[in-house]
Motif scaffolding. Structure first.
Motif: not given
Length: 216
Positions: A158, A160, A180, A182
């Motif tokens: 979790c 970034d 990251r 998503s």
């Protein structure tokens, strides 16, 4: 820190579990790895690994085919990794240590991290191969076939962003930040869950308990 409807402070959400004692490459680590979906397997599941197909990975997970245990190139990479980690620590002014990370949401999804600095939550993924070094040094980009592995690590922790580190002795260190993605992670998680369901249908058992220290 969150609060409940009664105004009481709620416990912080566990994002992942970290284990510093499971040494990569050991018999215990290999047994654990068979019971999880690891970061290095993500490119195969996403059909982005030019050297391996998902059918072979399924056979390895089910014990129908001997798993890949390394070759001269991977052994060289393992020997060079501590030097790369030390150089990356100095370059980024943090202290990286290898660790195992396990998703708190999906306990069978995990990653062997080449380096994490707990204080800053900075991650690195190290590659020491000649081909990957030359490609990254020339283009300033991460080879496409590694992207699923990197995004998998960001998904598990979790976090970034991480740094992709390409290392060769007596050559300038190549450090590339990777953000990251998503949308990609959503597709990858769906693919990994389908892959896991297929293996469960064949009788495979995955890790179903937390291992290590919770990280919030």
């Amino acid at each position: 820190m969150g609060h409940s409807a009664t105004g009481e402070a709620s416990a912080p959400r566990v994002r992942f579990y970290r284990d510093d004692d499971l040494e990569q490459g050991t018999h215990e680590w290999r047994a654990w790895r068979r019971a999880v979906i690891g970061a290095s397997e993500a490119p195969t599941i996403m059909n982005e690994n030019p050297w391996a197909k998902s059918a072979r990975l399924i056979e390895e997970k089910l014990g129908l085919r001997a798993e890949f245990t390394g070759n001269a190139a991977t052994r060289e990479g393992q020997a060079l990794e501590p030097y790369a980690r030390a150089e990356a620590s100095a370059y980024l002014d943090v202290q990286f240590e290898p660790a195992i990370a396990q998703s708190a949401e999906h306990l069978f999804i995990a990653a062997s991290l080449d380096g994490i600095d707990a204080a800053s939550e900075t991650l690195i993924e190290i590659k020491c191969g000649v081909k990957s070094y030359e490609e990254s040094a020339e283009t300033g980009m991460v080879p496409r076939y590694y992207m699923a592995q990197l995004q998998h690590q960001l998904m598990v922790t979790c976090i970034d962003m991480l740094y992709y580190v390409a290392y060769r002795p007596d050559r300038p260190l190549v450090v590339i930040p990777v953000l990251r993605d998503s949308a990609y992670i959503k597709r990858m998680l769906e693919a990994e869950l389908r892959f896991a369901d297929h293996l469960r249908g064949e009788g495979h058992r995955f890790q179903d308990t937390p291992r290590g220290t919770p990280v919030c």
